[in-house]
Design an enzyme around this catalytic site. Structure first.
Site, PDB file in Angstrom:
ATOM      1  N   THR A 250       0.809  -1.222   0.000  1.00  0.00           N
ATOM      2  CA  THR A 250       0.000   0.000   0.000  1.00  0.00           C
ATOM      3  C   THR A 250       0.840   1.269   0.000  1.00  0.00           C
ATOM      4  O   THR A 250       0.343   2.344  -0.344  1.00  0.00           O
ATOM      5  CB  THR A 250      -0.907   0.059   1.247  1.00  0.00           C
ATOM      6  OG1 THR A 250      -0.117  -0.202   2.404  1.00  0.00           O
ATOM      7  CG2 THR A 250      -2.043  -0.937   1.125  1.00  0.00           C
ATOM      8  N   CYS A 251       2.075   1.168   0.404  1.00  0.00           N
ATOM      9  CA  CYS A 251       2.858   2.369   0.706  1.00  0.00           C
ATOM     10  C   CYS A 251       4.174   2.264  -0.044  1.00  0.00           C
ATOM     11  O   CYS A 251       5.102   1.606   0.407  1.00  0.00           O
ATOM     12  CB  CYS A 251       3.051   2.373   2.233  1.00  0.00           C
ATOM     13  SG  CYS A 251       4.012   3.669   2.936  1.00  0.00           S
ATOM     14  N   LYS A 252       4.217   2.893  -1.224  1.00  0.00           N
ATOM     15  CA  LYS A 252       5.365   2.677  -2.123  1.00  0.00           C
ATOM     16  C   LYS A 252       6.554   3.573  -1.804  1.00  0.00           C
ATOM     17  O   LYS A 252       7.694   3.219  -2.064  1.00  0.00           O
ATOM     18  CB  LYS A 252       4.952   2.943  -3.587  1.00  0.00           C
ATOM     19  CG  LYS A 252       3.756   2.159  -4.053  1.00  0.00           C
ATOM     20  CD  LYS A 252       4.118   0.725  -4.401  1.00  0.00           C
ATOM     21  CE  LYS A 252       2.908  -0.011  -4.957  1.00  0.00           C
ATOM     22  NZ  LYS A 252       2.797  -1.378  -4.410  1.00  0.00           N
TER      23      LYS A 252
END
Ligand code: GRE
Length: 338
Positions: A250-252
């Site tokens: 979800t958190c690149k």
């Protein structure tokens, strides 16, 4: 410094005198002075602005405000009343006063539409919301804005191209009862406000809100609600442990990249040079905005501290006014070019 911009500055509705007193009872040593200052929009406030070199103030409805109302109909009705009230009050002072929209956050679509009305019809510069929305039959639920059901709202915020200020509110319901009731001196600026907002903004980071809305601009106050102090440790645990465990879905980007691209911090209520120095190192002058937090704090403390702080001229102007003037796309205001 002349022409400073301040953007975490509260007003109340005079008809809620009792509510103002309740809140002042927790946070103001002189409740009468506090009540007079928070209900005033254009008299004492503009006198202080002139005295302390504040060119422009962005006003917002005081905490806990609409986020304390768990009846969604009442919440929306009051938000509309507040927005209409402040739009009218600031009208005679377009080069001194602007407003941030007050929103009921029960329904993402309704919040988006009220924000659209405020920006396109009333000329507001963004929104300020007091952390989670109380909800449920007895007000014990809390709505966070970090899930996919809020994408419709964040899409509207980015389409309108306005910033969103995530401001604290007080702990309520079961959370209050279990964590804070026996430690009530820690409610507010000493601890609970920063805990609430840092949980919420880091929830937005880890749940992918900024990956889905890369243009979104969120402001948090009080020199970053403790996060700049923890930047290294958050980054270390996100990158070295949580991402290998699945956070990378979800958190690149890194926490530092979200702070560089999506998050702003203000000096509201935090007038410490060592802390500002830390924030300059961890966040950078391009992402810091001057603010006061009036009338919970006063013009004198905020402005004399900032004016005396040793910073190079470019960074001082960025933090004092230029960053905010660009972010909010402000037109002419007093001493803009001073
Ligand atoms: C605020 O709304 O910013 C605030 C309060 C109470 C105490 C301090 C403070 O509502 O900054």
């Amino acid at each position: 410094m002349l022409g400073k911009i301040a953007l975490e500055e509260a007003f109340a509705l005079p008809r809620f005198a009792e509510r103002t007193r309740w809140w002042a009872g927790m946070f103001a040593v002189n409740p009468d002075k506090h009540a007079a200052e928070i209900n005033d929009i254009t008299e004492q406030r503009i006198k202080y602005m002139d005295e302390y070199g504040v060119g422009f103030t962005l006003l917002s409805y005081t905490a806990p405000g609409i986020q304390d109302m768990w009846d969604s109909k009442e919440a929306h009705a009051l938000a509309v009343e507040v927005n209409d009230y402040i739009a009218e009050a600031i009208k005679p002072h377009p080069t001194r006063l602007g407003a941030l929209a007050t929103l009921s956050m029960h329904d993402p679509k309704q919040a988006a539409e009220e924000l659209r009305r405020c920006v396109t019809q009333l000329g507001f510069k963004g929104a300020l919301v007091n952390d989670t929305q109380r909800a449920g039959a007895d007000g014990d639920d809390m709505v966070f804005y970090d899930g996919p059901e809020w994408d419709v709202f964040w899409s509207t915020v980015t389409e309108l191209d306005v910033p969103f200020y995530l401001h604290p509110r007080n702990p309520t319901g079961t959370i209050h009862e279990k964590l804070w009731a026996k430690r009530s001196w820690l409610i507010g600026p000493p601890l609970s406000f920063a805990q609430g907002v840092s949980l919420h903004i880091l929830g937005m980071v880890t749940n992918g809100v900024f990956d889905r809305h890369p243009k979104l601009q969120i402001i948090i106050g009080h020199l970053g609600e403790h996060i700049p102090f923890d930047m290294w440790r958050i980054n270390h645990w996100f990158e070295d442990v949580k991402k290998p465990l699945g956070l990378s879905k979800t958190c690149k980007k890194t926490i530092r990249e979200y702070f560089a691209q999506n998050i702003w911090i203000t000096t509201s209520g935090h007038f410490s040079t060592p802390t500002l120095d830390l924030c300059l190192t961890e966040v950078g002058a391009d992402r810091i905005l001057f603010s006061i937090d009036y009338p919970f704090e006063n013009f004198h403390d905020a402005c004399t501290w900032f004016d005396a702080t040793e910073l190079n001229d470019t960074d001082k102007k960025k933090i004092g006014k230029n960053n905010a003037a660009n972010l909010f796309k402000l037109g002419d205001f007093k001493d803009r070019d001073a």
